[in-house]
Motif scaffolding. Sequence first.
Motif, PDB file in Angstrom:
ATOM      1  N   GLY A 134      92.411  14.304 114.955  1.00  6.54           N
ATOM      2  CA  GLY A 134      92.108  15.372 115.916  1.00  6.54           C
ATOM      3  C   GLY A 134      92.975  15.277 117.160  1.00  6.54           C
ATOM      4  O   GLY A 134      93.435  16.304 117.682  1.00  6.54           O
ATOM      5  N   ASP A 135      93.219  14.066 117.648  1.00  7.66           N
ATOM      6  CA  ASP A 135      94.076  13.888 118.825  1.00  7.66           C
ATOM      7  C   ASP A 135      95.486  14.376 118.556  1.00  7.66           C
ATOM      8  O   ASP A 135      96.113  15.009 119.413  1.00  7.66           O
ATOM      9  CB  ASP A 135      94.097  12.418 119.229  1.00  7.66           C
ATOM     10  N   TRP A 190      89.316   9.910 112.031  1.00  7.21           N
ATOM     11  CA  TRP A 190      89.014  11.326 112.314  1.00  7.21           C
ATOM     12  C   TRP A 190      89.417  11.679 113.742  1.00  7.21           C
ATOM     13  O   TRP A 190      90.025  12.721 113.984  1.00  7.21           O
ATOM     14  CB  TRP A 190      87.535  11.588 112.090  1.00  7.21           C
ATOM     15  N   GLY A 191      89.106  10.793 114.676  1.00  6.34           N
ATOM     16  CA  GLY A 191      89.482  11.026 116.067  1.00  6.34           C
ATOM     17  C   GLY A 191      90.985  11.047 116.254  1.00  6.34           C
ATOM     18  O   GLY A 191      91.516  11.884 117.010  1.00  6.34           O
ATOM     19  N   PHE A 197      85.538   7.115 111.574  1.00  7.38           N
ATOM     20  CA  PHE A 197      85.413   7.875 112.819  1.00  7.38           C
ATOM     21  C   PHE A 197      86.668   7.739 113.673  1.00  7.38           C
ATOM     22  O   PHE A 197      87.115   8.704 114.305  1.00  7.38           O
ATOM     23  CB  PHE A 197      84.182   7.431 113.599  1.00  7.38           C
ATOM     24  N   ASP A 198      87.260   6.542 113.696  1.00 14.22           N
ATOM     25  CA  ASP A 198      88.483   6.367 114.475  1.00 14.22           C
ATOM     26  C   ASP A 198      89.642   7.152 113.871  1.00 14.22           C
ATOM     27  O   ASP A 198      90.456   7.734 114.601  1.00 14.22           O
ATOM     28  CB  ASP A 198      88.847   4.876 114.552  1.00 14.22           C
TER      29      ASP A 198
END
Length: 329
Positions: A322-323, A318-319, A315-316
């Motif tokens: 995206g950032d 993926w984030g 999840f980190d």
Amino acid sequence: MQHREDMSPQDSKAAGAEATEEQKAQKQGCMEPTAPPIPPPSPPPPGPPEYLRPRLIFHTQLAHGSPTGRIHGFTNVKELYTKIAEVFDISPSEILFCTLNSHKVDMQKLLGGQIGLEDFIFAHVRGETKEVEVTKTEDALGLTITDNGAGYAFIKRIKEGSTIDQLKTVCVGDHIEAINEQSIVGCRHYEVAKMLKEQPRGIPFTLRLVGPKRAFDMIGMRTRAPKSNEGKMVNGKETLRLRSKGAATVQEVNEFEERATRKVDDLLESYMGIRDLELATTIVEAGKDKKNPDDFAEALDSVLGDFAFPDVFLFDVWGAIGDVKNGRI
């Protein structure tokens, strides 16, 4: 029948025979001898794979000093080491790792999964073997581990003030050959990091280390990798991308991939105690065109399932991807 006055009976008979042969030849359509038909030209042999057109030639030296060699035709790190070993008449197992454009043990110049087409390759070979006794005083030893892609894990970073930092014989660039006399040659860096993390506090254990051979002006140096710009890549630079599976390809590093890869490499160190630009690049490639974290996790599992990344790490990552896409990093 009218006879020619100047032709004898013998001549007439010979002429008749000649005429008969001529008629026979005309009838068979072979007035003049002809060469056998020329077969169609054979198709040219298949050319080299596209990634080797034109043939990419790289210059290389042994980091502690040697003549300059020329290598080509490799598609992954193991083949690269084999080519270097052939040039200098050594065993590929002698090579610990390579740096680009620097003979120093500089982890910012460490060869990962990409080589710039103008880069000069320096091979660091086995030097001194040493054993150190370590006693954990806290959960983390303060080591960041990477590997050379051919079975050797080595130290990429030492955290200042950590347990390992107190042991001045342990240096960045040292290959970890054994833990408590158990050989770890052939283990991946994440496996070695896990073994070290699982060592109990307060109970001494032994590390057998192999340092890279150094030139005389480098003996005694304890190289430490700076924290800033770790693994920086030059944007827009054409590189040969080496892959553990499949063919190497020439590609251009773009700004998104450069920034996302550095961020994922930071997350690998935070969660797993390893740094690996090739691994980080593979993770970014798996996630850059995905629409949701489930698709990303499935894609990552298909190419890197052996790592068994924890969900919080996924999840980190993926984030972070995206950032970077949205310009927040």
